[in-house]
Design an enzyme around this catalytic site. Structure first.
Site, PDB file in Angstrom:
ATOM      1  N   ALA A  34       0.833  -1.201   0.000  1.00 14.45           N
ATOM      2  CA  ALA A  34       0.000   0.000   0.000  1.00 14.45           C
ATOM      3  C   ALA A  34       0.871   1.255   0.000  1.00 14.45           C
ATOM      4  O   ALA A  34       0.565   2.232  -0.689  1.00 14.45           O
ATOM      5  CB  ALA A  34      -0.897  -0.007   1.218  1.00 14.45           C
ATOM      6  N   ASP A  45       2.166   1.588  -3.446  1.00 18.48           N
ATOM      7  CA  ASP A  45       1.117   2.102  -4.335  1.00 18.48           C
ATOM      8  C   ASP A  45       0.937   3.613  -4.146  1.00 18.48           C
ATOM      9  O   ASP A  45       0.716   4.351  -5.095  1.00 18.48           O
ATOM     10  CB  ASP A  45      -0.221   1.400  -4.059  1.00 18.48           C
ATOM     11  CG  ASP A  45      -0.213  -0.040  -4.560  1.00 18.48           C
ATOM     12  OD1 ASP A  45       0.661  -0.374  -5.383  1.00 18.48           O
ATOM     13  OD2 ASP A  45      -1.072  -0.829  -4.109  1.00 18.48           O
ATOM     14  N   LYS A  51      -7.805 -11.527  -7.048  1.00 19.55           N
ATOM     15  CA  LYS A  51      -6.457 -11.077  -7.387  1.00 19.55           C
ATOM     16  C   LYS A  51      -5.489 -11.800  -6.461  1.00 19.55           C
ATOM     17  O   LYS A  51      -5.356 -11.462  -5.284  1.00 19.55           O
ATOM     18  CB  LYS A  51      -6.341  -9.555  -7.224  1.00 19.55           C
ATOM     19  CG  LYS A  51      -5.016  -9.031  -7.733  1.00 19.55           C
ATOM     20  CD  LYS A  51      -5.041  -7.519  -7.806  1.00 19.55           C
ATOM     21  CE  LYS A  51      -3.783  -6.975  -8.455  1.00 19.55           C
ATOM     22  NZ  LYS A  51      -2.545  -7.398  -7.857  1.00 19.55           N
ATOM     23  N   ARG A  89       7.292 -12.687 -15.046  1.00 21.17           N
ATOM     24  CA  ARG A  89       6.910 -11.540 -15.858  1.00 21.17           C
ATOM     25  C   ARG A  89       8.079 -10.581 -16.060  1.00 21.17           C
ATOM     26  O   ARG A  89       8.196  -9.953 -17.102  1.00 21.17           O
ATOM     27  CB  ARG A  89       5.754 -10.792 -15.189  1.00 21.17           C
ATOM     28  CG  ARG A  89       5.254  -9.680 -16.060  1.00 21.17           C
ATOM     29  CD  ARG A  89       4.137  -8.930 -15.424  1.00 21.17           C
ATOM     30  NE  ARG A  89       4.564  -8.314 -14.166  1.00 21.17           N
ATOM     31  CZ  ARG A  89       3.872  -7.421 -13.518  1.00 21.17           C
ATOM     32  NH1 ARG A  89       2.703  -7.060 -13.967  1.00 21.17           N
ATOM     33  NH2 ARG A  89       4.315  -6.901 -12.397  1.00 21.17           N
ATOM     34  N   LYS A 126     -12.748  -8.082 -15.326  1.00 20.74           N
ATOM     35  CA  LYS A 126     -12.359  -8.066 -16.743  1.00 20.74           C
ATOM     36  C   LYS A 126     -13.609  -8.079 -17.613  1.00 20.74           C
ATOM     37  O   LYS A 126     -14.568  -8.778 -17.294  1.00 20.74           O
ATOM     38  CB  LYS A 126     -11.539  -9.317 -17.068  1.00 20.74           C
ATOM     39  CG  LYS A 126     -10.292  -9.479 -16.223  1.00 20.74           C
ATOM     40  CD  LYS A 126      -9.615 -10.824 -16.464  1.00 20.74           C
ATOM     41  CE  LYS A 126      -8.355 -10.931 -15.612  1.00 20.74           C
ATOM     42  NZ  LYS A 126      -7.732 -12.254 -15.665  1.00 20.74           N
ATOM     43  N   LYS A 140      -8.320  -2.976  -5.437  1.00 20.07           N
ATOM     44  CA  LYS A 140      -7.399  -3.371  -4.361  1.00 20.07           C
ATOM     45  C   LYS A 140      -8.066  -3.220  -2.998  1.00 20.07           C
ATOM     46  O   LYS A 140      -8.628  -2.171  -2.691  1.00 20.07           O
ATOM     47  CB  LYS A 140      -6.134  -2.497  -4.397  1.00 20.07           C
ATOM     48  CG  LYS A 140      -5.324  -2.642  -5.679  1.00 20.07           C
ATOM     49  CD  LYS A 140      -4.358  -3.804  -5.651  1.00 20.07           C
ATOM     50  CE  LYS A 140      -3.150  -3.544  -4.843  1.00 20.07           C
ATOM     51  NZ  LYS A 140      -1.889  -3.531  -5.453  1.00 20.07           N
TER      52      LYS A 140
HETATM   53  S1  IVH Z   1      -4.846 -10.428 -15.261  1.00 20.55           S
HETATM   54  C1  IVH Z   1      -3.392  -7.779 -18.579  1.00 20.55           C
HETATM   55  N1  IVH Z   1      -5.902 -11.758 -13.286  1.00 20.55           N
HETATM   56  O1  IVH Z   1      -1.988  -8.819 -10.698  1.00 20.55           O
HETATM   57  C2  IVH Z   1      -3.935  -8.458 -17.420  1.00 20.55           C
HETATM   58  N2  IVH Z   1      -3.834 -10.649 -12.916  1.00 20.55           N
HETATM   59  O2  IVH Z   1      -1.209  -5.771 -11.520  1.00 20.55           O
HETATM   60  C3  IVH Z   1      -2.999  -9.403 -16.842  1.00 20.55           C
HETATM   61  N3  IVH Z   1      -2.900 -10.988 -10.692  1.00 20.55           N
HETATM   62  O3  IVH Z   1       0.562  -8.936 -13.094  1.00 20.55           O
HETATM   63  C4  IVH Z   1      -3.265  -9.774 -15.479  1.00 20.55           C
HETATM   64  N4  IVH Z   1      -4.502 -12.282  -9.943  1.00 20.55           N
HETATM   65  O4  IVH Z   1       0.480 -10.732 -11.255  1.00 20.55           O
HETATM   66  C5  IVH Z   1      -4.879 -10.991 -13.684  1.00 20.55           C
HETATM   67  N5  IVH Z   1      -6.923 -13.014 -11.639  1.00 20.55           N
HETATM   68  C6  IVH Z   1      -5.914 -12.259 -12.049  1.00 20.55           C
HETATM   69  C7  IVH Z   1      -4.821 -11.948 -11.206  1.00 20.55           C
HETATM   70  C8  IVH Z   1      -3.800 -11.127 -11.679  1.00 20.55           C
HETATM   71  C9  IVH Z   1      -3.350 -11.713  -9.658  1.00 20.55           C
HETATM   72  C10 IVH Z   1      -1.682 -10.188 -10.668  1.00 20.55           C
HETATM   73  C11 IVH Z   1      -0.757 -10.428 -11.821  1.00 20.55           C
HETATM   74  C12 IVH Z   1      -0.675  -9.149 -12.551  1.00 20.55           C
HETATM   75  C13 IVH Z   1      -1.012  -8.173 -11.473  1.00 20.55           C
HETATM   76  C14 IVH Z   1      -1.625  -6.930 -12.083  1.00 20.55           C
END
Ligand code: IVH
Length: 670
Positions: free
Chosen positions: A32, A35, A113, A134, A288, A312
């Site tokens: 946090a 961020d 997440k 990544r 999404k 978040k």
């Molecule tokens: S989607 C372009 N889905 O969060 C989208 N990310 O700040 C790609 N993460 O780099 C990511 N859970 O490490 C996606 N269900 C989820 C996720 C997730 C964790 C992480 C991932 C990503 C970061 C984004």
């Protein structure tokens, strides 16, 4: 400081902390706080476009490849996500989606997440060929062999229509239980503890020797695809996830596709409250847009797609100054070290005290007064000091030593050989005496409203209470002589005391602070003996052979009532007319005899306690967790996800409230 200097300073800070997090797996500040730095930098850059530079950390995805591993160039960049730190920001994003999408309706996929390490897994003709972190989104680290050791990652994809090339993306993580076990082992071996499951997951994945990775319990959830050649044509993200699942890849079971922003909020709110029911850490929800055509319409910025956002959760960790370490004495005499902190906001509340558990924990964590420390307050759990930030430790800061005398009564503290706890063994220690009375009056015991910590301390200092038995001999006149008491408050307290006299026997037993005797033991004893006097008369052996009691509790209960001082308390309670009688045994037929029925979530027709009582009244048991031995899991509204998952794993039938009512009535769910 002028804006330009602050921007420069923020860039340096962000770079520094990015390196600590991604490259060294050893962050100095919480997510946090990180961020907040990025956010301040971004806001300043937006307000002062003349200060923007292409190499600012806000223009990059974050993270950097470490030199220890070979580099992997991602053929499709691994982007990051924009964050929403409040519901307002989430609403603003959702409104934008609905405005920009020309075709009308928008479906959203809500995902957890996962707080782990983003990885890309490459499959060629169904065979796993490469794993990469990544990194900075363009270049990551080659961790192929390490990822291969993760048992849930299939070596070969299964099912029909396996694509020629499939790059699947997801999160490698360490379950919370595995993290706790690992830290326990690290501590026993005198090794450095990991601050949280994310760091231990990252540290375990990025091991030079894959054998070390193999010895750690790492998992993976797939949530996205990168490069794909061949395979079924996909129109929606939800279809992609179904295909990934069918190919044998692990997809998180909590993913939901919803048709409105209200449902998105409900999902976020649910997981904000239930995040700790899971055995893995999540730090938010990723929302999404489902339709891949709509995604194309929306496009991406240089850093992140417009079609997704990470909501978040409020932070659970923060760093602050550890001002001092003190020791508190509990009702059993246990001496617990705790940290006095410079007040800091965590999980929406201000924390200034945090437990350090025991002497070994302080040593293993190596926290010292004067350290900057990470503090964590997860859910309802009491705040805890996680670790010191070693890079901020002042030079020559001395180690902390456990005191050898009780801070309250000044008698020696004793640590029993082979145990981790230290005790003040003076039963007359005022801290223990107050603790016992406070516990006696507390909700889980005799539940005397208005007799909390402060009141008890006032009454013991005035010499009106020396043990729990004295509570029932307090008088109106005595109370009125004390500061803060008036006619109504004195009467209310006496009424509450009177009311508590009829509490069930298990509550009384719990209230007496008998070592090792918890709620379950108290119930079993009360059930088996039916009256406090029968328990007093019973021999240790008689109690030990009672199912559910055992020798440790039997010995402790017997020793407790053998002491004159405790008999005196019992006599005072008896003289006051406190209930010693056990609950009348149920007249109901034992239709659930030997069956364990676990209840989770909220039922409409009765409280959870009533449901548990109803099961017990029919001869069943109602433990707090699901195991193979559970006969049924009753799931009310908003059930604990961990319990439901466990039931599914163990093949335990999950039944709803209607079926539960039939079960109570007939002994069967049909
Ligand atoms: S989607 C372009 N889905 O969060 C989208 N990310 O700040 C790609 N993460 O780099 C990511 N859970 O490490 C996606 N269900 C989820 C996720 C997730 C964790 C992480 C991932 C990503 C970061 C984004």
């Amino acid at each position: 400081m002028d804006v330009a200097s602050r921007v420069e300073e923020l860039r340096k800070l962000v770079e520094h902390h990015t390196e600590r997090y991604y490259v060294l797996d050893d962050p100095e500040i919480s997510d946090a706080e990180f961020d907040a730095l990025v956010r301040e930098l971004r806001e300043l850059e937006e307000a002062h476009p003349e200060l923007r530079t292409p190499d600012s950390p806000t223009q990059r995805v974050g993270g950097r490849a470490s030199s220890a591993f070979a580099e992997v160039r991602h053929r499709v960049p691994m982007m990051s996500l924009d964050n929403a730190f409040s519901f307002d920001e989430l609403v603003a994003w959702g409104k934008r989606m609905e405005r920009y999408i020309s075709s009308g309706d928008v479906d959203y996929v809500c995902e957890l997440k996962i707080d782990g390490i983003a990885c890309s897994l490459l499959y060629e003709n169904g065979r796993y060929v490469r794993g990469a972190t990544r990194g900075n989104g363009v270049v990551g680290e080659d961790v192929t062999e390490n990822v291969r050791t993760i048992s849930v990652v299939p070596e070969r994809l299964s099912g029909d229509g396996v694509p020629e090339v499939l790059e699947v993306r997801g999160e490698v993580y360490m379950p919370v239980s595995a993290f706790e076990e690992l830290n326990q082992r690290q501590g026993e071996a005198g090794l450095r503890l990991f601050a949280n499951p994310r760091n231990s997951g990252a540290g375990s994945l990025r091991q030079k020797d894959p054998k070390v990775t193999a010895s750690r319990d790492l998992r993976f959830w797939a949530y996205q695809v990168g490069e794909v050649q061949g395979g079924p044509r996909l129109r929606r993200h939800s279809e992609t996830l179904d295909v990934l699942k069918a190919l044998g890849l692990p997809v998180n079971p909590e993913v939901r596709t919803v048709g409105s922003l209200d449902d998105v909020f409900a999902y976020c709110e649910h997981w904000l409250r239930h995040r700790h029911d899971l055995d893995y850490e999540i730090d938010g929800v990723v929302v999404k847009v489902d339709d891949l055509g709509q995604r194309e319409e929306l496009g991406s910025t240089s850093k992140s797609p417009r079609w997704a956002i990470a909501y978040k959760f409020p932070p659970e960790e923060a760093t602050t100054l550890l001002k001092d370490i003190m020791v508190s004495i509990g009702r059993t005499g246990k001496a617990t070290p705790f940290a006095q902190l410079e007040p800091v906001r965590v999980s929406g509340s201000t924390v200034q005290l945090a437990t350090l558990h025991n002497e070994d924990q302080v040593r293993v964590k190596d926290v010292r007064p004067g350290d900057t420390v990470t503090v964590r307050k997860a859910g309802d759990v009491i705040p805890e000091v996680v670790a010191p930030v070693l890079s901020k430790r002042p030079e020559g800061l001395p180690e902390w030593r456990f005191p050898d005398r009780c801070p309250v009564c000044d008698r020696p503290l004793v640590r029993i050989e082979g145990e981790s706890d230290t005790f003040c063994v003076n039963v007359d220690c005022p801290a223990q005496r107050d603790g016992r009375i406070i516990h006696f009056a507390s909700r889980g015991a005799m539940d005397i409203e208005g007799l909390g910590e402060k009141r008890v301390q006032q009454l013991t200092s005035a010499g009106l209470l020396t043990d729990p038995g004295d509570i029932y001999h307090l008088t109106y006149e005595a109370l009125m002589g004390l500061e803060g008491f008036a006619d109504i408050s004195a009467r209310n307290l006496l009424d509450a005391i009177e009311k508590s006299k009829s509490r069930p026997l298990p509550n009384l037993l719990i209230g007496l602070s008998i070592r090792h005797l918890g709620g379950r033991g108290a119930e079993v004893l009360a059930d088996a003996f039916g009256h406090l006097d029968r328990i007093l008369e019973a021999s240790e052996e008689e109690m030990a052979v009672t199912p559910g009691v055992g020798s440790v509790i039997a010995k402790s209960v017997h020793e407790f009532f053998a002491l004159d001082r405790n008999r005196v308390v019992v006599d005072k309670l008896r003289a006051a007319g406190v209930n010693f009688q056990g609950v009348a045994r149920s007249e109901l037929p034992p239709t659930l005899a030997g069956k364990a029925v676990v209840v989770t979530g909220t039922l409409e027709s009765m409280s959870r306690e009533k449901a548990v009582d109803a099961v017990k009244a029919r001869g069943g048991t109602s433990p707090g967790s699901v195991s193979k031995k559970t006969a049924y899991l009753v799931a009310g509204a908003e059930p604990g996800a961990a319990k439901v998952t466990k039931a599914e794993e163990c093949g335990v039938p999950v039944i709803d409230e209607a079926a539960f009512l039939r079960l109570l009535e007939t002994g069967d769910v049909a």
